[in-house]
Design a protein around this motif. Sequence first.
Motif, PDB file in Angstrom:
ATOM      1  N   SER A  68       0.854  -1.188   0.000  1.00  0.00           N
ATOM      2  CA  SER A  68       0.000   0.000   0.000  1.00  0.00           C
ATOM      3  C   SER A  68       0.884   1.230   0.000  1.00  0.00           C
ATOM      4  CB  SER A  68      -0.911   0.025   1.233  1.00  0.00           C
ATOM      5  OG  SER A  68      -1.462   1.320   1.378  1.00  0.00           O
ATOM      6  N   ARG A  69       0.943   1.915  -1.123  1.00  0.00           N
ATOM      7  CA  ARG A  69       1.784   3.108  -1.196  1.00  0.00           C
ATOM      8  C   ARG A  69       1.144   4.294  -0.480  1.00  0.00           C
ATOM      9  NH1 ARG A  69       4.454   3.997  -7.010  1.00  0.00           N
ATOM     10  NH2 ARG A  69       5.534   5.567  -5.731  1.00  0.00           N
ATOM     11  N   SER A  70      -0.176   4.321  -0.395  1.00  0.00           N
ATOM     12  CA  SER A  70      -0.816   5.436   0.307  1.00  0.00           C
ATOM     13  C   SER A  70      -0.548   5.369   1.798  1.00  0.00           C
ATOM     14  CB  SER A  70      -2.321   5.459   0.032  1.00  0.00           C
ATOM     15  OG  SER A  70      -2.944   4.274   0.473  1.00  0.00           O
ATOM     16  N   ILE A  71      -0.598   4.177   2.390  1.00  0.00           N
ATOM     17  CA  ILE A  71      -0.350   4.046   3.823  1.00  0.00           C
ATOM     18  C   ILE A  71       1.124   4.308   4.131  1.00  0.00           C
ATOM     19  CG2 ILE A  71      -0.295   2.412   5.752  1.00  0.00           C
ATOM     20  CD1 ILE A  71      -2.811   1.139   4.602  1.00  0.00           C
ATOM     21  N   GLU A  72       2.011   3.735   3.345  1.00  0.00           N
ATOM     22  CA  GLU A  72       3.433   3.966   3.558  1.00  0.00           C
ATOM     23  C   GLU A  72       3.802   5.434   3.343  1.00  0.00           C
ATOM     24  OE1 GLU A  72       7.748   2.498   1.728  1.00  0.00           O
ATOM     25  OE2 GLU A  72       5.873   1.679   0.959  1.00  0.00           O
ATOM     26  N   GLY A  73       3.202   6.039   2.324  1.00  0.00           N
ATOM     27  CA  GLY A  73       3.521   7.424   2.021  1.00  0.00           C
ATOM     28  C   GLY A  73       3.028   8.400   3.060  1.00  0.00           C
ATOM     29  N   GLU A  74       1.965   8.036   3.781  1.00  0.00           N
ATOM     30  CA  GLU A  74       1.433   8.931   4.804  1.00  0.00           C
ATOM     31  C   GLU A  74       2.426   9.153   5.923  1.00  0.00           C
ATOM     32  OE1 GLU A  74      -2.444   9.152   7.806  1.00  0.00           O
ATOM     33  OE2 GLU A  74      -2.364   7.663   6.207  1.00  0.00           O
ATOM     34  N   ASN A  75       3.118   8.064   6.305  1.00  0.00           N
ATOM     35  CA  ASN A  75       4.111   8.162   7.367  1.00  0.00           C
ATOM     36  C   ASN A  75       5.003   6.926   7.286  1.00  0.00           C
ATOM     37  OD1 ASN A  75       5.477   8.016   9.982  1.00  0.00           O
ATOM     38  ND2 ASN A  75       4.034   9.571  10.674  1.00  0.00           N
ATOM     39  N   PRO A  76       6.338   7.083   7.221  1.00  0.00           N
ATOM     40  CA  PRO A  76       7.211   5.918   7.136  1.00  0.00           C
ATOM     41  C   PRO A  76       7.035   4.924   8.274  1.00  0.00           C
ATOM     42  CG  PRO A  76       8.437   7.914   6.618  1.00  0.00           C
ATOM     43  CD  PRO A  76       7.089   8.353   7.124  1.00  0.00           C
ATOM     44  N   LEU A  77       6.547   5.396   9.426  1.00  0.00           N
ATOM     45  CA  LEU A  77       6.330   4.487  10.549  1.00  0.00           C
ATOM     46  C   LEU A  77       5.172   3.519  10.292  1.00  0.00           C
ATOM     47  CD1 LEU A  77       6.844   6.900  13.575  1.00  0.00           C
ATOM     48  CD2 LEU A  77       8.453   5.229  12.656  1.00  0.00           C
ATOM     49  N   TYR A  78       4.387   3.796   9.254  1.00  0.00           N
ATOM     50  CA  TYR A  78       3.286   2.904   8.907  1.00  0.00           C
ATOM     51  C   TYR A  78       3.718   1.784   7.973  1.00  0.00           C
ATOM     52  CZ  TYR A  78       0.256   6.645  10.725  1.00  0.00           C
ATOM     53  OH  TYR A  78      -0.357   7.599  11.514  1.00  0.00           O
ATOM     54  N   LEU A  79       5.021   1.665   7.708  1.00  0.00           N
ATOM     55  CA  LEU A  79       5.510   0.656   6.760  1.00  0.00           C
ATOM     56  C   LEU A  79       5.009  -0.758   7.065  1.00  0.00           C
ATOM     57  CD1 LEU A  79       7.384  -0.024   4.329  1.00  0.00           C
ATOM     58  CD2 LEU A  79       9.196  -0.423   6.005  1.00  0.00           C
ATOM     59  N   PRO A  80       5.031  -1.226   8.330  1.00  0.00           N
ATOM     60  CA  PRO A  80       4.533  -2.583   8.574  1.00  0.00           C
ATOM     61  C   PRO A  80       3.087  -2.785   8.131  1.00  0.00           C
ATOM     62  CG  PRO A  80       5.809  -1.825  10.450  1.00  0.00           C
ATOM     63  CD  PRO A  80       5.613  -0.638   9.558  1.00  0.00           C
ATOM     64  N   GLN A  81       2.232  -1.764   8.312  1.00  0.00           N
ATOM     65  CA  GLN A  81       0.844  -1.905   7.886  1.00  0.00           C
ATOM     66  C   GLN A  81       0.719  -1.875   6.365  1.00  0.00           C
ATOM     67  OE1 GLN A  81      -1.998   0.494  10.488  1.00  0.00           O
ATOM     68  NE2 GLN A  81      -0.008   1.324  11.121  1.00  0.00           N
ATOM     69  N   ALA A  82       1.625  -1.163   5.711  1.00  0.00           N
ATOM     70  CA  ALA A  82       1.610  -1.099   4.249  1.00  0.00           C
ATOM     71  C   ALA A  82       2.111  -2.386   3.620  1.00  0.00           C
ATOM     72  CB  ALA A  82       2.474   0.067   3.764  1.00  0.00           C
ATOM     73  N   LYS A  83       2.880  -3.162   4.381  1.00  0.00           N
ATOM     74  CA  LYS A  83       3.541  -4.340   3.820  1.00  0.00           C
ATOM     75  C   LYS A  83       3.001  -5.672   4.333  1.00  0.00           C
ATOM     76  CE  LYS A  83       6.857  -2.368   1.309  1.00  0.00           C
ATOM     77  NZ  LYS A  83       7.051  -2.642  -0.138  1.00  0.00           N
ATOM     78  N   VAL A  84       2.545  -5.721   5.578  1.00  0.00           N
ATOM     79  CA  VAL A  84       2.204  -7.000   6.199  1.00  0.00           C
ATOM     80  C   VAL A  84       0.714  -7.065   6.469  1.00  0.00           C
ATOM     81  CG1 VAL A  84       2.710  -8.574   8.097  1.00  0.00           C
ATOM     82  CG2 VAL A  84       4.486  -6.994   7.287  1.00  0.00           C
ATOM     83  N   TYR A  85       0.025  -7.939   5.743  1.00  0.00           N
ATOM     84  CA  TYR A  85      -1.413  -8.143   5.926  1.00  0.00           C
ATOM     85  C   TYR A  85      -1.799  -9.419   5.174  1.00  0.00           C
ATOM     86  CZ  TYR A  85      -1.404  -5.874   1.337  1.00  0.00           C
ATOM     87  OH  TYR A  85      -1.132  -5.555   0.031  1.00  0.00           O
TER      88      TYR A  85
END
Length: 287
Positions: A167-184
């Motif tokens: 998810s590029r939108s979640i990762e782009g919102e804040n780098p700390l959201y990387l796990p949510q953008a990648k792991v699901y």
Amino acid sequence: MRYYQLSRRGQSILAVETDSGAYDLTSVKPDLDSFGALVRTAEITDRTPDEVAEPHLSGADTLSTEEVRETCGLPIDVDEVWAAGVTYQISEEARRGESSMPEMYVNVYDAERPELFFKSTRDRTVGPDDAIGIRADSDWNVPEPELGVVLFRGEPVGYTVGNDVSSRSIEGENPLYLPQAKVYDRCCSLGPCIATDIQDPQTLDMSMQISRDGETVYDGSTNTAGMVRTCEDLVSYYTRHNTVPDLAVLLTGTSLVPEEGFSLRADDHVTIEIENIGILSNPVVSV
């Protein structure tokens, strides 16, 4: 050699494809019913997986290559999948373009230490023709085709094709959201096989097509020669001060990035091919 995982009448089968054809290794050696079983045997006997398999192929049942490729599943019962980021220049540009904090990525591409992150578990990983997932709470989702290094106890034993769906939108919102953008759920696909005879992983052609409603909406190609880091370097950082599981895959980054604004939709179809390994194809669902 290329190793595929099949299931026939409830039985797990390890198929081996060579230049001479495809063989059911399990038919002659029932204990060798998975790639994990093969590499563990190789470790015990101080041989390579190919050295364990090759003497038995002459007595094994033959398979059609069409059946193998049409019925294969996830090629390895992987314990965990990790991934590397910003290993190609275009990936650095895409990360900076999507992020609200682009300065975070300025030095990653040229830094001594690579970006490595946890990507997936076995339950979140799918194989060929199974559906990959896009997050319903994200409006910008993309596939990321990548060469995967297959590891046994931290040592490379082969290569596979991987899709690091993100998810590029979640990762782009804040780098700390990387796990949510990648792991699901369904965030990663691997397959169709594990290739053990790749002489140089840094010279492989790679391509990706995305189809929607019967039409191609993305078609790109690249070569792993564009990686700024070697597979060996990435593996060394993954295993450094880190107790790794028996079976793992390390994805090595992508240089095929759909243009800004493109997002995967449910019912799209993603097809990734890497030279001398094979084709990994997956439909898309919303999760």
